[in-house]
Write a protein that holds these residues in place. Structure first.
Motif, PDB file in Angstrom:
ATOM      1  N   TYR A 151     -30.148 -30.169 -16.757  1.00  0.00           N
ATOM      2  CA  TYR A 151     -31.421 -29.684 -17.119  1.00  0.00           C
ATOM      3  C   TYR A 151     -31.441 -28.204 -17.785  1.00  0.00           C
ATOM      4  O   TYR A 151     -31.916 -27.959 -18.992  1.00  0.00           O
ATOM      5  CB  TYR A 151     -32.636 -29.652 -16.034  1.00  0.00           C
ATOM      6  CG  TYR A 151     -34.090 -29.219 -16.454  1.00  0.00           C
ATOM      7  CD1 TYR A 151     -34.696 -30.457 -16.845  1.00  0.00           C
ATOM      8  CD2 TYR A 151     -34.479 -27.982 -16.245  1.00  0.00           C
ATOM      9  CE1 TYR A 151     -35.995 -30.108 -17.584  1.00  0.00           C
ATOM     10  CE2 TYR A 151     -35.980 -27.751 -16.521  1.00  0.00           C
ATOM     11  CZ  TYR A 151     -36.515 -28.857 -17.080  1.00  0.00           C
ATOM     12  OH  TYR A 151     -37.933 -28.739 -17.482  1.00  0.00           O
ATOM     13  N   PRO A 198     -38.588 -33.241 -16.990  1.00  0.00           N
ATOM     14  CA  PRO A 198     -38.102 -32.556 -15.667  1.00  0.00           C
ATOM     15  C   PRO A 198     -38.185 -33.815 -14.571  1.00  0.00           C
ATOM     16  O   PRO A 198     -37.506 -33.557 -13.260  1.00  0.00           O
ATOM     17  CB  PRO A 198     -39.427 -32.059 -15.006  1.00  0.00           C
ATOM     18  CG  PRO A 198     -40.500 -32.491 -15.978  1.00  0.00           C
ATOM     19  CD  PRO A 198     -39.832 -32.952 -17.437  1.00  0.00           C
ATOM     20  N   GLU A 226     -36.196 -34.697  -9.666  1.00  0.00           N
ATOM     21  CA  GLU A 226     -37.334 -34.162 -10.195  1.00  0.00           C
ATOM     22  C   GLU A 226     -37.043 -32.579 -10.021  1.00  0.00           C
ATOM     23  O   GLU A 226     -36.988 -32.161  -8.913  1.00  0.00           O
ATOM     24  CB  GLU A 226     -38.397 -34.447  -9.565  1.00  0.00           C
ATOM     25  CG  GLU A 226     -39.640 -33.962  -9.879  1.00  0.00           C
ATOM     26  CD  GLU A 226     -41.049 -34.302  -9.165  1.00  0.00           C
ATOM     27  OE1 GLU A 226     -40.904 -35.157  -8.269  1.00  0.00           O
ATOM     28  OE2 GLU A 226     -41.903 -33.586  -9.450  1.00  0.00           O
ATOM     29  N   ILE A 227     -37.240 -32.070 -11.222  1.00  0.00           N
ATOM     30  CA  ILE A 227     -36.920 -30.610 -11.127  1.00  0.00           C
ATOM     31  C   ILE A 227     -38.206 -29.729 -10.320  1.00  0.00           C
ATOM     32  O   ILE A 227     -39.281 -29.962 -11.398  1.00  0.00           O
ATOM     33  CB  ILE A 227     -36.815 -29.854 -12.402  1.00  0.00           C
ATOM     34  CG1 ILE A 227     -35.461 -30.706 -13.176  1.00  0.00           C
ATOM     35  CG2 ILE A 227     -36.720 -28.444 -12.310  1.00  0.00           C
ATOM     36  CD1 ILE A 227     -34.070 -30.375 -12.395  1.00  0.00           C
ATOM     37  N   VAL A 274     -32.887 -23.380 -12.775  1.00  0.00           N
ATOM     38  CA  VAL A 274     -33.568 -24.484 -11.649  1.00  0.00           C
ATOM     39  C   VAL A 274     -33.238 -23.872 -10.290  1.00  0.00           C
ATOM     40  O   VAL A 274     -32.285 -23.633 -10.098  1.00  0.00           O
ATOM     41  CB  VAL A 274     -32.978 -25.679 -11.842  1.00  0.00           C
ATOM     42  CG1 VAL A 274     -33.271 -26.692 -10.946  1.00  0.00           C
ATOM     43  CG2 VAL A 274     -33.232 -26.258 -13.357  1.00  0.00           C
TER      44      VAL A 274
END
Ligand SMILES: N[C@@H](CCC[C@H](N)C(=O)O)C(=O)O
Length: 284
Positions: A88, A96, A110-111, A119
């Motif tokens: 990411y 995301p 899932e961020i 992150v």
């Protein structure tokens, strides 16, 4: 190829050397040896192993995990959060929520927290736990192994066996400080009932929503944390009537906390941090 670039990252102290295989080209037949080399504390970088961030034909990215003894594992929970952070932040993925291919199946990351473009927290749908002995693999048992007495080196322990893509043997103890981690951890890991060896976890239940956890990892020994192990521990706690489904459980590992939830849908969710330590160039 006599050198490659790496990023060292950790999830709760469970640290690996990450190699971006979208840019680097390590020879397949040397991967085990390279994992051992980079992991060596004295002549390498020092780590619990090596993780390759690879192109995938079925997902935006694929993770491959090597323990510090050079063996390849099928899954790594802390590794998944770090891979998610890496892809990411480096714009290999731009959404995301995305899938990651592992040798143990696909998972969805899932961020969930970003701070100044970094992150900080990732939630991963780790999929469904697998409980059949053949899925670990575990020999000598026909059905799910839940709190079954087993002798290790003459000591009777009550074992619950769970696969989260990789195999885990979970044991409940009264006092985590007295868990036989260094003595029985390596014995359990290589017991012949586990033809592919196993990760051994000791768990002290505090309440229905909180537990202490220590791990002896297959191929790496004692580590600060094991994400798949924490998932297996939460599943084992539910199976043993010590915790509830669809409820956040805080797992206290040596390196910090993970939140695990075995949802009513059957999937296990793991939420926790991911951190970058340093980047560099490794010379073979
Ligand atoms: N530390 C990992 C698990 C790494 C692989 C494991 N040692 C195995 O051989 O299965 C995690 O965070 O899950």
């Amino acid at each position: 190829m006599n050198s490659f670039h790496f990023t060292k990252m950790h999830g709760l102290g469970n640290n690996y050397i990450y190699v971006n295989m979208f840019e680097e080209d390590l020879p397949e037949e040397q991967l085990s040896e390279i994992a051992r080399k980079v992991s060596d504390l004295y002549t390498g970088i020092g780590s619990d192993g090596m993780i390759l961030i690879c192109p995938s034909e079925t997902a935006p990215v694929k993770m491959r995990v090597f323990n510090n003894d050079g063996s390849e594992a099928k899954n790594c929970g802390n590794g998944l959060r770090c891979v998610a952070k890496y892809v990411y932040e480096n714009r290999i993925v731009n959404e995301p929520v995305f899938d990651i291919e592992t040798l143990g199946g696909h998972v969805r990351a899932e961020i969930t927290r970003v701070d100044q473009d970094m992150v900080k927290q990732v939630k991963v749908n780790m999929g469904q736990p697998r409980l059949q002995p053949v899925e670990l693999p575990l020999i000598g048992f026909e059905k799910e192994v839940i709190n079954e007495p087993v002798l290790f080196d003459g000591t009777e322990l009550f074992m619950t066996a769970v696969s989260m893509g990789n195999p885990h043997a979970v044991f409940f103890v009264d006092d985590i400080e007295k868990a036989p981690l260094t003595t029985l951890g390596p014995v359990i890991e290589k017991d012949p009932m586990f033809p592919e060896w196993v990760n051994a976890e000791f768990v002290e239940i505090i309440t229905e929503v909180e537990m202490h956890f220590r791990v002896w990892e297959r191929g790496s020994g004692i580590t600060q944390a094991c994400g798949t192990g924490a998932c297996a521990a939460a599943v084992a706690a539910v199976l043993n009537g010590q915790a509830k489904r669809d409820t956040d459980i805080t797992v206290h590992l040596a390196g910090g906390d993970l939140i695990i939830n075995w949802s009513d849908s059957g999937d296990v969710y793991m939420t926790g941090p991911a951190e970058t330590i340093c980047t560099g160039q490794f010379f073979l």
